[in-house]
Structures are given as structure tokens and as C-alpha cells.
Scaffold this motif. Structure first.
Motif, PDB file in Angstrom:
ATOM      1  N   UNK A 575       0.838  -1.206   0.000  1.00 18.43           N
ATOM      2  CA  UNK A 575       0.000   0.000   0.000  1.00 18.43           C
ATOM      3  C   UNK A 575       0.871   1.254   0.000  1.00 18.43           C
ATOM      4  N   UNK A 576       1.994   1.217   0.720  1.00 20.26           N
ATOM      5  CA  UNK A 576       2.909   2.361   0.707  1.00 20.26           C
ATOM      6  C   UNK A 576       3.439   2.637  -0.690  1.00 20.26           C
ATOM      7  N   UNK A 577       3.792   1.578  -1.419  1.00 22.56           N
ATOM      8  CA  UNK A 577       4.257   1.759  -2.792  1.00 22.56           C
ATOM      9  C   UNK A 577       3.146   2.302  -3.683  1.00 22.56           C
ATOM     10  N   UNK A 578       1.919   1.822  -3.487  1.00 23.73           N
ATOM     11  CA  UNK A 578       0.787   2.302  -4.291  1.00 23.73           C
ATOM     12  C   UNK A 578       0.552   3.791  -4.041  1.00 23.73           C
ATOM     13  N   UNK A 579       0.624   4.202  -2.768  1.00 16.76           N
ATOM     14  CA  UNK A 579       0.425   5.624  -2.456  1.00 16.76           C
ATOM     15  C   UNK A 579       1.475   6.475  -3.159  1.00 16.76           C
ATOM     16  N   UNK A 580       2.722   6.037  -3.108  1.00 26.83           N
ATOM     17  CA  UNK A 580       3.790   6.804  -3.762  1.00 26.83           C
ATOM     18  C   UNK A 580       3.566   6.887  -5.265  1.00 26.83           C
ATOM     19  N   UNK A 581       3.300   5.758  -5.908  1.00 28.65           N
ATOM     20  CA  UNK A 581       3.125   5.747  -7.365  1.00 28.65           C
ATOM     21  C   UNK A 581       1.918   6.581  -7.768  1.00 28.65           C
ATOM     22  N   UNK A 582       0.799   6.422  -7.043  1.00 29.07           N
ATOM     23  CA  UNK A 582      -0.417   7.176  -7.367  1.00 29.07           C
ATOM     24  C   UNK A 582      -0.176   8.672  -7.282  1.00 29.07           C
ATOM     25  N   UNK A 583       0.416   9.130  -6.186  1.00 31.99           N
ATOM     26  CA  UNK A 583       0.631  10.562  -6.008  1.00 31.99           C
ATOM     27  C   UNK A 583       1.707  11.094  -6.941  1.00 31.99           C
ATOM     28  N   UNK A 584       2.717  10.277  -7.240  1.00 29.12           N
ATOM     29  CA  UNK A 584       3.749  10.722  -8.175  1.00 29.12           C
ATOM     30  C   UNK A 584       3.165  10.923  -9.568  1.00 29.12           C
ATOM     31  N   UNK A 585       2.339   9.982 -10.017  1.00 30.30           N
ATOM     32  CA  UNK A 585       1.715  10.110 -11.344  1.00 30.30           C
ATOM     33  C   UNK A 585       0.771  11.305 -11.376  1.00 30.30           C
ATOM     34  N   UNK A 586      -0.054  11.442 -10.331  1.00 30.15           N
ATOM     35  CA  UNK A 586      -1.002  12.555 -10.280  1.00 30.15           C
ATOM     36  C   UNK A 586      -0.268  13.895 -10.259  1.00 30.15           C
TER      37      UNK A 586
END
Length: 755
Positions: A575-586
Motif C-alpha cells: 500500500x505504501x508503494x501504491x500511495x507513492x506511485x499514485x501521487x507521483x503520477x497525479x
């Protein structure tokens, strides 16, 4: 215009290049050794290990105390993102580990080097050296094999392992800050050149992006354990909260706190002597650390007892063996290299600095424009409105900065109540809470009051809000990003920000409560944004709804990080990796959208023409260079309708003066029609009227009773202007048609009346 703005944007491409880290030597490093069981017989106040696969050695700098006297074995577990991939039992006698075969009580404080076999080096996957912010943990249970405690664990220690690669990069911070800053500056210059519609779109996008940066920074402030990659990513945006480390300023803040009766923290300044543990778990670690603290106080010298008690009160937990545990806001301060006792002053002073630099920039630009016009470097009418009304513009800009700084100042000021760093800082916290809330509350009240007067006089809130330049430039920061009928939406926005600040500041020791509260707040914000859609057009609504959706997902992730669901550690790591990837892309998408849209506006021959006219008809009232240059008659009518001079931000209607506003009886009169005696007309007609000497209150330039008006409001203005300029009175045909038609005024369409 392009030559004024295109050069600064070239800096962005150089700053983006800084986000790519340079290739460095492969290492694995740990900076703290933490206990993972109560009554651990082995503790370390300082632990620093660096392993290099090129030399197959580990350099160890440790200051530890052992109370174990027995033969022991090490039960080693290595996990990555919660997944344990290595579990091995090591006998220190078999590997000839000096001092541990057998293990004896005493203090270990000399640096040493441990050789590492090539077999062990080959078992480490290559990704461990390259993946940023590696979430790897080495846990070692020390099990006694002899003595009274044989067969039991007499100590447990664990170390967080890092490879030196991180997403906490100076290039990301500079790139995001420069893009947002240049976009705001560009909107101001575009507005000064007369393209109000384009400037409002650019400013609204820049403000939305800045609020998103602040929302990501707030994720890092919560008192919840965050995976390393989330901690590093949110640290990239702490600049938006004013958390910026400047060495000489930190020295000044420490001196100020000490001179006003406070006791500065010394965690950052003693990293060479003690270790700092980033909070690993929400509740168990804090309970264990509190117990260790209480037991350790009795063992400390009297001089350290008061200091340790002060740290405990402020949320900094000092363990019995001399290391520290930081979490939440203190964690952000520690990662930024700022003492937690200096964090409040850091944010407040940078808020002041931004306001002062902005004010000086506006004054300097005003002086440059006057000099350039006098020296014939620019046309005499260039930035003429700004040069004549720069004080009003400056007030509006300072109010806008106050709005941007509202979230960080509220969080830090409220948090200061829990820290009590010094009596003077407590007074400052109270002052800033009152100052910002009173200033923004007063501004919101003025906007609502002006909008109500506009509805009473013209049956449209957009008329005075956008036709009066003084109102638009002074108070427009609160409503220009919304449609005219949603002028009040700034109040829910301020309430949303204040509510988040309360829970972030006061719930640092209650991670679950904090996560649930933020989840409910973000859910309400997302529902309100999706249902009401208060922004100026569909593009801005989509932009802001996307931001609200990501903020809501971030709140869900925070609830998962509290481990309230009892999920396996591997789930938390993923979930930590998903949060980083999601916010980085956004973040990347929003940054590119802002850069592209701003550059298009800068290089476009007609910036206002790039955007469709908004449904609330604000563009009919706003000063826009290409709209008011159609005909002389239309220009004269528009100037008269605005009730102001042709240049500058003055207005015949002083909305800050209650005496200049219409009385209550006048407010409830029907809106004047073309045949009214006191109707505002072109200057050529007004001067011939016997009532020209009386002050004229602006009226809507279109007769709401005229039927079959075209959908384009500018065609309506041309028809009205033509009729007036020929006869001085409305045409009989128009009046006749009005008796057989009851269609609503075009000013009512899209202004909230058809909802």
C-alpha cells in the motif's frame, strides 16, 4: 508578452534534471538499533553500520550496553516490505565474532569492521541496492543457550536498512515550487496586460495545485507510522508548509527560544552521539518506549531528568538507553534537519518572508513599469491599470498569500499549544490564529455582502463581483476560481482546512482517531466537490475533483497504515508503494497540465480567446483587452456600466464604505430598465442629462425585459448600445415586444438562478 514570461520557464527543465540521482557506490546502511521486546538485555544509544558489497565488509560504529552473561545464538530474520525472505540462526562462536562468544555484560563503544563472506553477499538481490527508500528490516533475537535463561530470548534488536537511494530529492522540491510560483506570477502579469479571463484560469489552476502539494505534505505530518517511501515522498512537499531548513535561521530561532524562557531540543545536533528511531508501530512501540523511559529516568543523572521530562511532554520519547523516538510532526522536522522546538518559528517566519518578498516585488515592478514607460521601453498604456491601482492589487495579492498560508499556519500554531516551546511562541501562536481567521473571515463576509447587494440591484451576483475592478482585485482571490453563484464556497473551504488542522495538530498521539477523522473529512470534501461542482468551468471542476479523489484515497491508505485491520506487513508495504506511485503520477500529470496551459496562454495571440466564456457571464463584466476594443460606443457603455474610470482600479461605487451603498429601500427596488430616468448610458448621453451631476450607481447594461435576446451577451450589449446612441431612449419595437414576452434575463442564465 511572451518575451517577459518564457525565459523563467526554461529553468524548469534544468530543475527536472536534478530529480535524477547520480550513480553512487552500492551500499546498505542502518542508522539506529531499536529494541523489539521488553526487558531487552542489549541496548544501543548509537548504531551506525555501512555494508559495501564491493569490499565485503561492514563498518560498525556502536555505543551499546549489555547485561547478558551467557552463551548465545542469533536468530536473524530479514524482511523486505513486510515479507520475510531470510530466516537463519547464527552461532557467534562459529563465525568468530569477538565479544559475543560468550556474551559478557559491559559497554561496547569502539568502532570495528566485520568481514562478510562472499556467499552472504551473493544472497542479497541486486534490487536491494537500487530501489529507492527500501523498506527492509533486520531483526535479531538473542537467545541464551546456557545459564538460568537458557532456551529463552534475552534480547531483541532490529535495524531499518537503507540503500541511500530516495525519492526525497531537492530537484523535486525546486521543480514543484518553481512551477507553482511562476504560474502565479504569470497570472498576475497576464492580468496586468488586460487578459483577465485567461489570468483567472491560470491562477485557479496554480492555487489548486498548491493546495494539492499542501495536502501531500499534511500526509507526512500525521502521527501514524508511514512506510519509508511515503515519508520521503511527502517530505518533497514540506516546502509548501514553510518547513525549509536554513542554517543561520535555525541558529536565530534557537537563540530566540532560549532567550524567551524555552529549552531548545538537541536531537539533530547530537546525531553523532545518539540514534533517532523513526516510529515503527503506532501504539505498541510508544507504550514500550514510555515504559522504558519511566524505568530509565531513575538511572539518569539529575541534570538529564528535567531535560528528558521536557522531551516526553513535547512528544519526543527518550528511551532508557539514550536514543530518541520521533513521529508525526517531529518526524518531518527531524527529516528536514530542523529541531522540533524550532519548527513553529520556521513555518511562521517563512510565511512572513513570502509576504514581504511579494510586497517588495510588486513595488519594484510598479517602479520598473513607470521607468520603462518614461524611457519609452514599453508603450505608455502598457500595465496602465496596474500602475494606477497597484495598491489595490497589492492588497489582493497579500490576501491571496494569506489564503495559501492558512493551512500551515493553523497546523503549526495549534500544534504549538501542545509543545509550549516558550511563552513568547505561545503568544505568537495565539496571535496568528486570531489574525488569519479574522482577516479571511472579514474578507469572506465582504464578498458575501457585495454579492447580496449585486443580487438585490441586478439580480446577478456576478455583476458587481466582476464589473467593479477594485472589488475584483482586492477580494477576487476568494471567489474568482468559483462560478458566480458559488461565491460563498470559500467558507466551506476554510472550514475544511481548519478541521484538518485541528486533527493533525491535536491527535498526534491517537493515530487511529486521526486517520478516521481525515477519512471522513476527505470523503465529505469529495462528495461536496462532485455534487456541487462550484468551480468556474468543467475543466477546473475536473481538475479539483481529481485532487479531492486522490486526497480521499490517501486518507484510506493512512487508515491502513494504522494496522487497525490487522493486515499482514506485506500488505502495508505494498500500500505504501501504491500511495507513492499514485501521487507521483497525479503530481506529474497536474504539473504538466499547468505548464502546458500556462505556456499556451503566454504564447497565444489572444489568451482570453483560448477559453470559452463562462456560463455566469463574468466575462461580460470583466475588463478584458480584446473584448472592450470592439467599438467606441461599446467601450464607452462598458466603462459607464462599471462605474469607473477608463484606466485604473477606481470605482464610482466604494464597496468598502457603507455610506456609498444603496439604502435598504433602494436595494428592493426593481432593477432599472432602459426607460428609467436615472439609467446609466454612454458618456455622450450622460453629460447631456440633467442628472449627470449626481452619482450614478451602476446598472446592468442589458434590459432584462427585452425578448429574443441573442445567447451571446456581447450581442445584447451591442443592441442596447446602438439603440441608446441613436435616440437616447430604447426603441419602441423593443418596448413593444417586451409586453408580450416573459423570458428570463440572460444575466440569470448560468448564474445559479436555473438550479
Amino acid at each position: 508578452m511572451a518575451s517577459l514570461l518564457k525565459a523563467p520557464f526554461l529553468l524548469i527543465f534544468y530543475l527536472v534534471a536534478l530529480t535524477i540521482p547520480a550513480t553512487a557506490q552500492r551500499i546498505l546502511e542502518s542508522t539506529s538499533l531499536n529494541t523489539c521486546q521488553q526487558n531487552s538485555g542489549f541496548t544501543a544509544s548509537l548504531f551506525h553500520v555501512i555494508f559495501s558489497p564491493e569490499t565485503n565488509t561492514a563498518r560498525v560504529n556502536i555505543s551499546a550496553i549489555s547485561t547478558i552473561e551467557a552463551n548465545v545464538v542469533f536468530d536473524v530474520q530479514i524482511s523486505v516490505y513486510g515479507y520475510t525472505f531470510l530466516h537463519q540462526v547464527i552461532d557467534p562462536c562459529e563465525v568468530s565474532l569477538a565479544g559475543f562468544c560468550p556474551m559478557v555484560s559491559g559497554k561496547l563503544g569502539d568502532p570495528f569492521i566485520i568481514p562478510v563472506g562472499s556467499d552472504a553477499t551473493r544472497n542479497i538481490p541486486g534490487i536491494a541496492y537500487n530501489f529507492p527508500d527500501l523498506d527492509a528490516t533486520v531483526r535479531v533475537f538473542i537467545n541464551a543457550t546456557s545459564g538460568t535463561n537458557a532456551g529463552t530470548s534475552v534480547a531483541c534488536v532490529e535495524a531499518q536498512v537503507s540503500n541511500g537511494k530516495t525519492v526525497d530529492l531537492i530537484g523535486v522540491k525546486w521543480a514543484s515550487a518553481v512551477v507553482a510560483g511562476l504560474a502565479l506570477a504569470s497570472s498576475a502579469i497576464i492580468s496586468g496586460l488586460g487578459h483577465s479571463n485567461a489570468a483567472s484560469h491560470v491562477a485557479a489552476s496554480a492555487l489548486a495545485l498548491t493546495s494539492y502539494f499542501q495536502a501531500q505534505a499534511m500526509v507526512g505530518l500525521v502521527g501514524i507510522h508511514l512506510p519509508p517511501v511515503v515519508q520521503a515522498w511527502t517530505q518533497d512537499f514540506q516546502w509548501s508548509l514553510g518547513i525549509i531548513n536554513v542554517g543561520f535561521m535555525q541558529d536565530i530561532f534557537t537563540w530566540y527560544q532560549r532567550s524567551t524562557g524555552g529549552t531548545p531540543a538537541t536531537i539533530v545536533n547530537t546525531l553523532g552521539e545518539v540514534s533517532v528511531e523513526i516510529q515503527k508501530r503506532a501504539l505498541p512501540v510508544m507504550e514500550r518506549a514510555s515504559g522504558l523511559f519511566k524505568r530509565g529516568v531513575a538511572m539518569m543523572p539529575k541534570g538529564l531528568v528535567d531535560h528528558a521530562s521536557t522531551l516526553m511532554k513535547r512528544g519526543n520519547v527518550m528511551t532508557s538507553y539514550g536514543s530518541y523516538i520521533v513521529k508525526g510532526i517531529q518526524r518531518v522536522a527531524f527529516r528536514a534537519g530542523i529541531e522540533s522546538t524550532n519548527l513553529f518559528l520556521t513555518g511562521i517566519v517563512f510565511f512572513y518572508i513570502v509576504m514581504a518578498l511579494t510586497a517588495l516585488s510588486v513595488v519594484a515592478f510598479k517602479g520598473f513599469c513607470e521607468l520603462a514607460a518614461r524611457m519609452k521601453w514599453i508603450k505608455g498604456d502598457m500595465f496602465l491599470d496596474f500602475r494606477n491601482g497597484w495598491r489595490t492589487v497589492l492588497k489582493g495579492i497579500l490576501f491571496r498569500i494569506t489564503l495559501i498560508g492558512y493551512a500551515p499556519v493553523m497546523i503549526l500554531s495549534l500544534w504549538e499549544f501542545t509543545q509550549n516551546d516558550s511563552p513568547a511562541e505561545m503568544v505568537l501562536a495565539v496571535f496568528f490564529i486570531l489574525f488569519l481567521n479574522i482577516a479571511l473571515g472579514w474578507a469572506a463576509y465582504k464578498v458575501i455582502r457585495i454579492a447580496h447587494r449585486s443580487v438585490a440591484l441586478h439580480r446577478n451576483p456576478a455583476y458587481i463581483l466582476f464589473s467593479d475592478p477594485q472589488t475584483l482585485n482586492k477580494w477576487g482571490f476568494l471567489y474568482i476560481q468559483f462560478r458566480a453563484s458559488a461565491y460563498y464556497f470559500i467558507i466551506p473551504v476554510l472550514g475544511y482546512t481548519l478541521l484538518k488542522a485541528f486533527f493533525i495538530a491535536f491527535a498526534q498521539n491517537a493515530g487511529v482517531v486521526q486517520a478516521i477523522a481525515l477519512l471522513l473529512i476527505e470523503a465529505g470534501a469529495l462528495i461536496g466537490a462532485a455534487v456541487m461542482r462550484p468551480w468556474m468551468d468543467k475543466k477546473m471542476s475536473s481538475f479539483n475533483i481529481a485532487i479531492c479523489a486522490v486526497n480521499f484515497l490517501n486518507a484510506i491508505f493512512l487508515l491502513i497504515f494504522t494496522e487497525v485491520f490487522g493486515q499482514p506487513p506485506l500488505v502495508t508495504g505494498i500500500v505504501g508503494l501504491v500511495l507513492w506511485i499514485l501521487n507521483a503520477v497525479c503530481t506529474l500529470v497536474l504539473l504538466l497540465m499547468l505548464i502546458v496551459s500556462t505556456l499556451i496562454v503566454i504564447f497565444h495571440d489572444n489568451p482570453d480567446g483560448r477559453y470559452r466564456f463562462m456560463a455566469d457571464d463574468r466575462t461580460s463584466f470583466m475588463k478584458s483587452q480584446n473584448q472592450l476594443a470592439t467599438t467606441t460606443e461599446l467601450d464607452a457603455l462598458a466603462v459607464t456600466a462599471r462605474g469607473g474610470e477608463k484606466h485604473g482600479y477606481g470605482s464610482g461605487l466604494d464597496l468598502d464604505d457603507d455610506d456609498s451603498l444603496p439604502s435598504e429601500s433602494q436595494q428592493h427596488r426593481p432593477t432599472s430598465f432602459p426607460h428609467s430616468a436615472n439609467r446609466s448610458v454612454a458618456p455622450s448621453v450622460a453629460h447631456s442629462s440633467s442628472s449627470a451631476s449626481r452619482p450614478v450607481i451602476p446598472r446592468s447594461p442589458v434590459d432584462p425585459a427585452v425578448p429574443f435576446l441573442p445567447s451571446d451577451p456581447y450581442e445584447s450589449m451591442k443592441m442596447s448600445s446602438s439603440a441608446i446612441s441613436r435616440t437616447g431612449t430604447p426603441s419602441n419595437a423593443s418596448v413593444g415586444r417586451s409586453q408580450h414576452n416573459s423570458s428570463p434575463s440572460p444575466w440569470q442564465r448560468g448564474a445559479g438562478y436555473d438550479h
